[in-house]
Design an enzyme around this catalytic site. Structure first.
Site, PDB file in Angstrom:
ATOM      1  N   THR A 274       3.180  50.299  39.463  1.00  0.00           N
ATOM      2  CA  THR A 274       3.913  49.812  38.301  1.00  0.00           C
ATOM      3  C   THR A 274       3.266  50.200  36.981  1.00  0.00           C
ATOM      4  O   THR A 274       3.951  50.474  35.996  1.00  0.00           O
ATOM      5  CB  THR A 274       3.990  48.272  38.394  1.00  0.00           C
ATOM      6  OG1 THR A 274       4.587  47.958  39.648  1.00  0.00           O
ATOM      7  CG2 THR A 274       4.809  47.668  37.289  1.00  0.00           C
TER       8      THR A 274
ATOM      9  N   ASP B 259       3.593  54.374  45.621  1.00  0.00           N
ATOM     10  CA  ASP B 259       3.532  52.918  45.651  1.00  0.00           C
ATOM     11  C   ASP B 259       2.332  52.596  46.541  1.00  0.00           C
ATOM     12  O   ASP B 259       2.134  53.249  47.574  1.00  0.00           O
ATOM     13  CB  ASP B 259       4.819  52.366  46.266  1.00  0.00           C
ATOM     14  CG  ASP B 259       4.858  50.855  46.231  1.00  0.00           C
ATOM     15  OD1 ASP B 259       5.641  50.314  45.440  1.00  0.00           O
ATOM     16  OD2 ASP B 259       4.094  50.217  46.993  1.00  0.00           O
ATOM     17  N   SER B 260       1.547  51.627  46.175  1.00  0.00           N
ATOM     18  CA  SER B 260       0.305  51.424  46.922  1.00  0.00           C
ATOM     19  C   SER B 260       0.533  50.954  48.351  1.00  0.00           C
ATOM     20  O   SER B 260      -0.393  50.942  49.156  1.00  0.00           O
ATOM     21  CB  SER B 260      -0.640  50.488  46.172  1.00  0.00           C
ATOM     22  OG  SER B 260      -0.255  49.161  46.324  1.00  0.00           O
TER      23      SER B 260
END
Ligand code: ASP
Length: 333
Positions: free
Chosen positions: A15, A58-59
């Site tokens: 994000t 995205d992690s």
């Protein structure tokens, strides 16, 4: 604030690197244009360079290969920079921080992971403060270890857990004090300087032969057996309270035969705070007797990544067990 420090920013995804495009949708931020997008950064006496993943992730897609890649990236640029700031999705940040702490031995410069709950291009974002303060901390050189900085708190990376998916204060370190707090001033609770600078050692392997078994009342025997009889050599067993588990013979005998067959079982508490203390209750004495190893006050994230790290080194079993119970990077008390 230190003068003329050079900091390398590494953007992995998440994000924190998002801004609103012309059509109102969120898109990854162009890190080449970092200082024009965040003019506050120009006020630093810091030379900033940035490397962004070609395909930011995205992690939730983070994995051991990428941890090794990140560790190598730090190794390759270690002499050139005074500190490193890794921009990362918050979901698995605690795992990455733990993994990097093990992969980077004799680290003598700050490696600060940060992220945000709201994208950098949103009015109420927490990203700018997190990023700016993380850079300031990295440039100070005061915490030459792998840390997580989030919402005014600097935490030891391998003690950190994500505790909130909604609040800006998303991370905590229940078993270890914060390393610093950012208010009007950044107050360091612990300033460490590396007196004897050994060369950084970057490890290049993590084993994938690791499983996590979380116990719960009524867990079917087939589930326990499926995990313990899998190909995984290391099993992190999440137990109750201070390391307690069922005393049922059929449960214990599966654990015992797995250990007999060479599996390493590490006992971690499901509680966020406090430690495993095998033998305190009858429900943990048996675990101790059959050779389950106490993970003391390690987080699950630290336990899993430490197991991946140690198993990759092909150590003799007794040595591996000893290392699991000793603090390698401040991950246990
Ligand atoms: N799902 C996102 C991630 O972990 C959330 C965030 O960026 O904090 O990559």
């Amino acid at each position: 604030m230190s003068q003329n420090k050079s900091i390398l920013l590494i953007y992995t995804g998440g994000t924190i690197g998002m801004i609103k495009g012309g059509d109102g949708s969120l898109k990854p931020f162009d890190f080449e244009k970092l200082t024009s997008e965040i003019p506050e950064l120009k006020k630093f006496d810091v030379e900033l360079s940035a490397i962004a993943f070609k395909k930011p992730i995205d992690s939730s897609n983070m994995n051991p290969k990428t941890w090794v890649y990140l560790a190598n990236l730090i190794g390759q640029h270690y002499q050139q920079y005074d500190g490193f700031v890794i921009l990362h999705g918050s979901d698995t940040m605690a795992y990455t921080a733990s993994a990097l702490s093990f992969l980077l031995e004799d680290l003598c410069k700050p490696v600060i992971l940060t992220g945000s709950q709201l994208p950098i291009g949103i009015r109420r974002t927490d990203a700018k403060e997190n990023l700016i303060t993380a850079i300031e901390i990295a440039a100070s050189g005061n915490t030459p270890e792998v840390c997580v900085y989030f919402e005014y708190k600097l935490l030891r990376g391998n003690r950190t857990v994500k505790v909130n998916a909604e609040h800006f204060e998303a991370f905590d370190s229940p078993n270890f004090h914060a390393l610093a707090e950012a208010g009007v001033h950044i107050k360091y609770h612990q300033k460490v300087s590396c007196i004897i600078e050994k060369p950084l050692k970057v490890y290049e392997q993590m084993s994938s032969s690791v499983a996590l078994l979380k116990l719960y009342p009524g867990i079917p025997q087939e589930v326990v057996k499926a995990v313990l009889n899998s190909n995984c050599k290391g099993i992190v067993l999440e137990t109750f309270g201070s390391g307690n588990a069922s005393t049922q013979i059929k449960f214990l005998s599966v654990l015992e035969s797995a250990i007999y067959n060479g599996k390493i079982i590490l006992n971690i508490s499901q509680c966020l705070a406090g430690a495993v203390s095998q033998g305190l209750y009858e429900t943990s004495s048996q675990l101790e007797k059959i050779g389950v190893i106490s993970g003391k006050d390690m987080t699950t994230e630290a336990a899993l990544t430490k197991m991946m790290f140690l198993l990759a080194q092909d150590l003799p079993t007794e040595e591996l067990k000893t290392q699991l119970t000793h603090s390698l990077r401040g991950e246990l008390s």
